[in-house]
Write a protein that holds these residues in place. Structure first.
Motif, mmCIF file in Angstrom:
data_model
loop_
_atom_site.group_PDB
_atom_site.id
_atom_site.type_symbol
_atom_site.label_atom_id
_atom_site.label_comp_id
_atom_site.label_asym_id
_atom_site.label_seq_id
_atom_site.Cartn_x
_atom_site.Cartn_y
_atom_site.Cartn_z
ATOM 1 N N GLY A 30 0.815 -1.255 0.071
ATOM 2 C CA GLY A 30 -0.100 0.104 0.094
ATOM 3 C C GLY A 30 0.976 1.358 -0.118
ATOM 4 N N GLU A 31 0.210 2.402 0.342
ATOM 5 C CA GLU A 31 0.930 3.702 0.338
ATOM 6 C C GLU A 31 1.708 3.736 1.744
ATOM 7 O OE1 GLU A 31 -1.927 6.855 -0.596
ATOM 8 O OE2 GLU A 31 -2.337 6.182 -2.443
ATOM 9 N N VAL A 32 2.721 4.797 1.365
ATOM 10 C CA VAL A 32 3.477 5.260 2.616
ATOM 11 C C VAL A 32 3.354 6.578 2.821
ATOM 12 C CG1 VAL A 32 5.653 5.417 3.657
ATOM 13 C CG2 VAL A 32 4.868 3.275 2.156
ATOM 14 N N HIS A 33 2.785 6.978 4.069
ATOM 15 C CA HIS A 33 2.455 8.248 4.570
ATOM 16 C C HIS A 33 3.237 8.636 5.478
ATOM 17 C CE1 HIS A 33 -1.796 8.713 2.930
ATOM 18 N NE2 HIS A 33 -1.107 8.363 2.006
ATOM 19 N N VAL A 34 3.977 9.873 5.807
ATOM 20 C CA VAL A 34 4.834 10.233 6.756
ATOM 21 C C VAL A 34 4.291 11.336 7.537
ATOM 22 C CG1 VAL A 34 7.135 11.174 7.485
ATOM 23 C CG2 VAL A 34 6.939 9.670 5.486
ATOM 24 N N LEU A 35 4.164 11.107 9.112
ATOM 25 C CA LEU A 35 3.576 12.262 9.848
ATOM 26 C C LEU A 35 4.918 13.144 10.385
ATOM 27 C CD1 LEU A 35 1.650 13.795 11.646
ATOM 28 C CD2 LEU A 35 1.959 11.888 13.485
ATOM 29 N N VAL A 36 4.988 14.377 10.231
ATOM 30 C CA VAL A 36 5.997 15.019 10.846
ATOM 31 C C VAL A 36 5.334 16.141 12.041
ATOM 32 C CG1 VAL A 36 7.678 17.070 10.325
ATOM 33 C CG2 VAL A 36 7.434 15.125 8.603
ATOM 34 N N ALA A 37 5.504 15.846 13.002
ATOM 35 C CA ALA A 37 4.971 16.451 14.387
ATOM 36 C C ALA A 37 5.961 17.211 14.953
ATOM 37 C CB ALA A 37 4.453 15.616 14.916
ATOM 38 N N GLY A 38 5.832 18.624 14.826
ATOM 39 C CA GLY A 38 6.765 19.497 15.285
ATOM 40 C C GLY A 38 6.647 20.984 15.461
ATOM 41 N N HIS A 39 7.534 21.726 15.391
ATOM 42 C CA HIS A 39 7.297 23.265 15.540
ATOM 43 C C HIS A 39 8.217 23.955 14.602
ATOM 44 C CE1 HIS A 39 5.414 26.996 16.916
ATOM 45 N NE2 HIS A 39 6.746 27.401 17.580
ATOM 46 N N ASN A 40 7.321 24.830 13.619
ATOM 47 C CA ASN A 40 8.373 25.321 12.661
ATOM 48 C C ASN A 40 9.279 24.294 11.920
ATOM 49 O OD1 ASN A 40 7.383 28.018 13.235
ATOM 50 N ND2 ASN A 40 9.105 28.341 14.764
ATOM 51 N N ALA A 74 2.420 11.139 20.828
ATOM 52 C CA ALA A 74 1.448 9.988 20.791
ATOM 53 C C ALA A 74 0.134 10.412 20.697
ATOM 54 C CB ALA A 74 1.529 9.122 22.280
ATOM 55 N N ALA A 75 -0.542 11.617 21.342
ATOM 56 C CA ALA A 75 -1.611 12.096 20.862
ATOM 57 C C ALA A 75 -1.997 12.388 19.602
ATOM 58 C CB ALA A 75 -2.056 13.184 22.009
ATOM 59 N N GLN A 76 -0.950 12.989 18.966
ATOM 60 C CA GLN A 76 -0.929 13.363 17.502
ATOM 61 C C GLN A 76 -0.928 12.142 16.562
ATOM 62 O OE1 GLN A 76 -0.715 16.925 16.439
ATOM 63 N NE2 GLN A 76 -1.950 15.845 14.790
ATOM 64 N N ASP A 168 -4.479 19.553 11.862
ATOM 65 C CA ASP A 168 -4.759 20.303 13.062
ATOM 66 C C ASP A 168 -3.702 19.439 14.100
ATOM 67 O OD1 ASP A 168 -6.480 22.011 12.034
ATOM 68 O OD2 ASP A 168 -8.075 20.811 12.594
ATOM 69 N N ALA A 169 -2.934 20.233 14.890
ATOM 70 C CA ALA A 169 -2.066 19.920 15.927
ATOM 71 C C ALA A 169 -2.988 19.636 17.066
ATOM 72 C CB ALA A 169 -1.003 20.664 16.201
ATOM 73 N N VAL A 170 -2.587 18.634 17.800
ATOM 74 C CA VAL A 170 -3.524 18.212 19.122
ATOM 75 C C VAL A 170 -3.150 19.291 20.230
ATOM 76 C CG1 VAL A 170 -3.731 15.436 18.570
ATOM 77 C CG2 VAL A 170 -1.621 16.643 19.885
ATOM 78 N N ALA A 171 -3.902 19.364 21.268
ATOM 79 C CA ALA A 171 -3.482 20.251 22.348
ATOM 80 C C ALA A 171 -2.369 19.826 23.218
ATOM 81 C CB ALA A 171 -4.662 20.633 23.216
ATOM 82 N N ASP A 172 -1.815 20.460 24.008
ATOM 83 C CA ASP A 172 -0.770 20.101 24.682
ATOM 84 C C ASP A 172 -1.444 19.046 25.912
ATOM 85 O OD1 ASP A 172 1.409 19.651 26.693
ATOM 86 O OD2 ASP A 172 1.883 21.797 26.505
ATOM 87 N N ALA A 173 -0.867 18.086 26.138
ATOM 88 C CA ALA A 173 -1.302 17.076 27.063
ATOM 89 C C ALA A 173 -1.103 17.586 28.636
ATOM 90 C CB ALA A 173 -0.873 15.727 26.947
#
Length: 310
Positions: A30-40, A74-76, A168-173
Motif C-alpha cells: 500500500g501507500e506510505v505516508h509520513v507524519l512530521v509532528a513538530g514546531h516550525n 502519541a496524541a498526535q 490540526d495539531a493536538v492540544a498540549d497534554a
C-alpha cells in the motif's frame, strides 16, 4: 492498506532512521505516508516529501510538539491512527518512547524491533541478543511497529514528490514539559549513522589509554568511536558510545574492534556490520567468531603500526 511512518527530526531536517523506516513501510504494502509532528518544522516536512516511495506527508505544527514530548506526539499519532493499517516508528529512544503509548491506547500488541517484513501481517525480529529470530504474525487491525534500522536499507532521500498536507495539531497534554537539553559537541560522525566505527574494550586499561590509542585511529579513518559495555562501565568512555544490546545497534561498512572479547550483548549490537576487523591478543576471544579479519596481537603495538601504515 496504508502505512504511516512517524518521522524523527529536529524540526529542520530528518534523522537517518526515518529513511530506513520508510523502506520497511514500503514492504508492508500500500501507500506510505509520513507524519512530521513538530514546531516550525516545514523544512523537515519538505524533506520527507522528497523521499522516494512516500506519497503523502502529514504536517502537524504546534509549540507543544517542538521537542517531541512523548505524550504529545502519541496524541498526535492517535488523532490520525484510524486511517492506517500499520504505524511504524524507528527503534530509537524517541520511537520506543512513543510507540508503546500508541499501542496501549489502541489496545493492540506492539511488534518491536523488526528486522524483516515477510508479509503485511508477518514480521521477523531478533531475540536472545540476536541469537534467534522470532517470526511474529499479528491479527490486530492496526499494527504498531518499531523498526530496527540496521535491518533495512535507507530509502533514497530524493526522487519523491509527495504532497504535504497540514493537519490540526493536538492540544498540549500538560503531562510533561521540556526543561532543557545538554548535547555533547562532537565533530565525529554519529555512531548509528557512521560508515566506519572503531571500538575499544576493557583491555585498553584506562580512559587515558582509550583516548590515546583509539582517537588517532578514528582521526585517521574519519571514523566514529564506540566502546564495549565493559569499557563504559569502567569509565573509559561515556555511555553514549556504548555499542551492544543495551547500547546502540550499528551496522557500518567497517567495524574495528580493539581489545573487545566479544560478549554476546556486544555482538548483538554490531554483528550486522559489513566488514568486521578484530584485534585481540586472546586467540580464543569470541569476537573472532564473527570477524571477517582477525589479528591476534597486542593492540598497543598493532594499532600504532596500523596508524603508521595508513
Amino acid at each position: 492498506m496504508t502505512t504511516l511512518v512517524i518521522a524523527e527530526h529536529d524540526n529542520a531536517s530528518l534523522k537517518g532512521a526515518t529513511f530506513n523506516t520508510v523502506t520497511a513501510a514500503s514492504q508492508c504494502g500500500g501507500e506510505v505516508h509520513v507524519l512530521v509532528a513538530g514546531h516550525n518544522a516545514g523544512p523537515a516536512a519538505e524533506a520527507a516529501a522528497k523521499i522516494a516511495g512516500v506519497t503523502k506527508v502529514l504536517h502537524a505544527d504546534a509549540a507543544a510538539l517542538e521537542h517531541g514530548l512523548a505524550e504529545n506526539v502519541a496524541a498526535q499519532v492517535l488523532a490520525v491512527a484510524s486511517n492506517y493499517s500499520h504505524i511504524l516508528f524507528a527503534a530509537t529512544a524517541g520511537g520506543k518512547n512513543v510507540a508503546p503509548r500508541v499501542a496501549a491506547k489502541l489496545d493492540v500488541a506492539q511488534i518491536s524491533d523488526i528486522s524483516k517484513v515477510d508479509s503485511p501481517d508477518t514480521f521477523e525480529r531478533p531475540i536472545y541478543a540476536g541469537n534467534a529470530i522470532a517470526t511474529v504474525q499479528s491479527q490486530d487491525a492496526t499494527k504498531v511497529i518499531t523498526v530496527r534500522g540496521t535491518g533495512f536499507d535507507a530509502a533514497a532521500a530524493t526522487g519523491g514528490s509527495a504532497s504535504v498536507e497540514k493537519i490540526d495539531a493536538v492540544a498540549d497534554a500538560g503531562k510533561s514539559s521540556f526543561v532543557g537539553s545538554e548535547i555533547a559537541k562532537n565533530d565525529r560522525p554519529d555512531l548509528t549513522a557512521a560508515k566506519i566505527i572503531v571500538s575499544g574494550g576493557r583491555a585498553l586499561g584506562s580512559k587515558e589509554k582509550f583516548d590515546e590509542v583509539m582517537t588517532p585511529l578514528a582521526d585517521k579513518l574519519g571514523a566514529a568511536i564506540g566502546a564495549s559495555r565493559a569499557a563504559v562501565d569502567a569509565g573509559y568512555a561515556p555511555n553514549d558510545l556504548q555499542v551492544g544490546q543495551t547500547g546502540k545497534i550499528v551496522a557500518p561498512q567497517l567495524y574495528i574492534a580493539a581489545g573487545i572479547s566479544g560478549a554476546i550483548q556486544h555482538l548483538a549490537g554490531m554483528k550486522d556490520s559489513k566488514v568486521i576487523v578484530a584485534i585481540n591478543k586472546d586467540a580464543e576471544a569470541p569476537i573472532f567468531s564473527v570477524a571477517d579479519y582477525g589479528l591476534e596481537a597486542d593492540l598497543f603495538v598493532a594499532i600504532p603500526e596500523l596508524i603508521k601504515a595508513l
